[in-house]
Motif scaffolding. Structure first.
Motif, PDB file in Angstrom:
ATOM      1  N   MET A  11      -1.982  -7.356   9.194  1.00 33.93           N
ATOM      2  CA  MET A  11      -1.431  -8.083   9.819  1.00 33.93           C
ATOM      3  C   MET A  11       0.104  -9.187   9.504  1.00 33.93           C
ATOM      4  N   SER A  12       0.358  -8.915   8.664  1.00 39.89           N
ATOM      5  CA  SER A  12       1.630  -9.773   7.317  1.00 39.89           C
ATOM      6  C   SER A  12       2.443  -8.978   7.575  1.00 39.89           C
ATOM      7  N   ARG A  13       2.583  -7.763   7.812  1.00 35.51           N
ATOM      8  CA  ARG A  13       3.289  -6.945   7.407  1.00 35.51           C
ATOM      9  C   ARG A  13       4.166  -7.311   8.560  1.00 35.51           C
ATOM     10  N   ASP A  14       5.826  -6.245   7.918  1.00 35.96           N
ATOM     11  CA  ASP A  14       7.093  -6.766   9.146  1.00 35.96           C
ATOM     12  C   ASP A  14       7.035  -5.298  10.189  1.00 35.96           C
ATOM     13  N   ASP A  64       3.635  -4.677  22.149  1.00 40.03           N
ATOM     14  CA  ASP A  64       4.667  -5.331  22.430  1.00 40.03           C
ATOM     15  C   ASP A  64       5.245  -6.147  21.019  1.00 40.03           C
ATOM     16  N   PHE A  65       6.096  -5.187  20.206  1.00 37.81           N
ATOM     17  CA  PHE A  65       5.830  -6.334  18.426  1.00 37.81           C
ATOM     18  C   PHE A  65       7.515  -6.037  18.096  1.00 37.81           C
ATOM     19  N   GLN A  66       7.792  -7.252  17.958  1.00 36.65           N
ATOM     20  CA  GLN A  66       9.054  -7.174  16.733  1.00 36.65           C
ATOM     21  C   GLN A  66       9.212  -7.968  15.748  1.00 36.65           C
ATOM     22  N   GLU A  67       9.585  -7.695  14.829  1.00 33.95           N
ATOM     23  CA  GLU A  67       8.977  -8.525  13.581  1.00 33.95           C
ATOM     24  C   GLU A  67       9.109  -9.601  13.175  1.00 33.95           C
ATOM     25  N   GLY A  68       8.662 -11.109  13.169  1.00 34.84           N
ATOM     26  CA  GLY A  68       9.088 -12.023  13.638  1.00 34.84           C
ATOM     27  C   GLY A  68       9.196 -12.653  14.747  1.00 34.84           C
ATOM     28  N   LYS A  69       8.930 -11.872  16.026  1.00 26.99           N
ATOM     29  CA  LYS A  69       9.363 -12.460  17.006  1.00 26.99           C
ATOM     30  C   LYS A  69       8.184 -12.889  17.503  1.00 26.99           C
ATOM     31  N   LYS A  70       7.793 -11.137  17.985  1.00 27.37           N
ATOM     32  CA  LYS A  70       6.637 -11.358  18.711  1.00 27.37           C
ATOM     33  C   LYS A  70       5.476  -9.965  18.311  1.00 27.37           C
ATOM     34  N   LEU A  71       4.167 -11.167  18.733  1.00 28.53           N
ATOM     35  CA  LEU A  71       2.868  -9.605  18.414  1.00 28.53           C
ATOM     36  C   LEU A  71       2.423  -9.490  20.803  1.00 28.53           C
ATOM     37  N   SER A  72       2.614  -8.743  21.289  1.00 32.22           N
ATOM     38  CA  SER A  72       1.383  -9.915  22.147  1.00 32.22           C
ATOM     39  C   SER A  72       0.659  -7.498  22.576  1.00 32.22           C
ATOM     40  N   ILE A  73      -0.226  -7.787  23.283  1.00 29.93           N
ATOM     41  CA  ILE A  73      -0.730  -6.992  23.293  1.00 29.93           C
ATOM     42  C   ILE A  73      -1.524  -7.174  25.193  1.00 29.93           C
ATOM     43  N   SER A  74      -0.814  -6.374  25.857  1.00 30.06           N
ATOM     44  CA  SER A  74      -0.776  -6.295  27.112  1.00 30.06           C
ATOM     45  C   SER A  74       0.154  -7.135  27.761  1.00 30.06           C
ATOM     46  N   GLY A  75       0.477  -7.392  27.395  1.00 29.91           N
ATOM     47  CA  GLY A  75       1.008  -8.897  27.869  1.00 29.91           C
ATOM     48  C   GLY A  75       1.260 -10.186  27.261  1.00 29.91           C
ATOM     49  N   VAL A  76      -0.127 -10.627  26.566  1.00 30.16           N
ATOM     50  CA  VAL A  76      -0.034 -11.699  26.092  1.00 30.16           C
ATOM     51  C   VAL A  76       0.514 -11.822  24.490  1.00 30.16           C
ATOM     52  N   ASP A  77       1.295 -12.994  24.026  1.00 27.16           N
ATOM     53  CA  ASP A  77       1.754 -12.940  23.261  1.00 27.16           C
ATOM     54  C   ASP A  77       1.325 -13.273  22.107  1.00 27.16           C
ATOM     55  N   ILE A  78       0.282 -13.602  20.967  1.00 22.72           N
ATOM     56  CA  ILE A  78      -0.490 -13.760  19.925  1.00 22.72           C
ATOM     57  C   ILE A  78       0.544 -14.686  19.135  1.00 22.72           C
ATOM     58  N   HIS A  79       1.962 -14.077  18.902  1.00 22.09           N
ATOM     59  CA  HIS A  79       2.536 -14.308  17.896  1.00 22.09           C
ATOM     60  C   HIS A  79       2.226 -15.462  16.869  1.00 22.09           C
ATOM     61  N   HIS A  80       2.964 -16.229  17.228  1.00 16.87           N
ATOM     62  CA  HIS A  80       2.200 -17.379  17.371  1.00 16.87           C
ATOM     63  C   HIS A  80       1.379 -17.881  16.510  1.00 16.87           C
TER      64      HIS A  80
END
Length: 126
Positions: A11-14, A64-80
């Motif tokens: 999960m630490s990777r880019d 939906d993954f954007q390095e350093g900005k977004k990690l979402s699963i089925s529309g739920v953003d859990i990146h932060h």
């Protein structure tokens, strides 16, 4: 602890591939955990939710993954929450790690993804 360390490392990777691997590893940890918590006061619904979250992480849909900005699963953003949990893990702030990881899982759970998964699983059995 090895599974958890591998999960956090991924999960630490880019790059989306190791991130997905890390989420899958976290799901495996949660699946193992769900098998031992019945003696800890968790009821069957809570254990089923834990297993459902594990399945979502092990086999996430609509990433939906954007390095350093977004990690979402089925529309739920859990990146932060995941980013903050990973940072706490590396700082050995275990309480913060658990709290932030729980916040990410809570967002997935409250979004109804576990119930959607259970309905899909139930329909496929018939």
């Amino acid at each position: 602890m090895d599974h958890l360390t591998h999960a956090v490392d991924g999960m630490s990777r880019d790059n989306v591939v190791p991130v997905l691997s890390g989420l899958g590893e976290l799901g495996a940890v949660m699946r193992l955990l769900s098998g031992v918590v019945h003696g800890c006061g968790m009821n069957s619904n809570q254990i089923a939710s834990l297993k459902g979250l594990a399945a979502i992480l092990e086999n996430p849909h609509k990433i939906d993954f954007q390095e350093g900005k977004k990690l979402s699963i089925s529309g739920v953003d859990i990146h932060h929450e995941i980013s903050a949990a990973v940072a706490d893990f590396h700082r050995r702030m275990w309480g913060g790690f658990g709290f932030k990881l729980g916040a990410a899982l809570g967002k997935l759970s409250h979004a109804g993804l576990v119930k959607t998964l259970e309905k899909t699983t139930d329909k496929s059995k018939h």
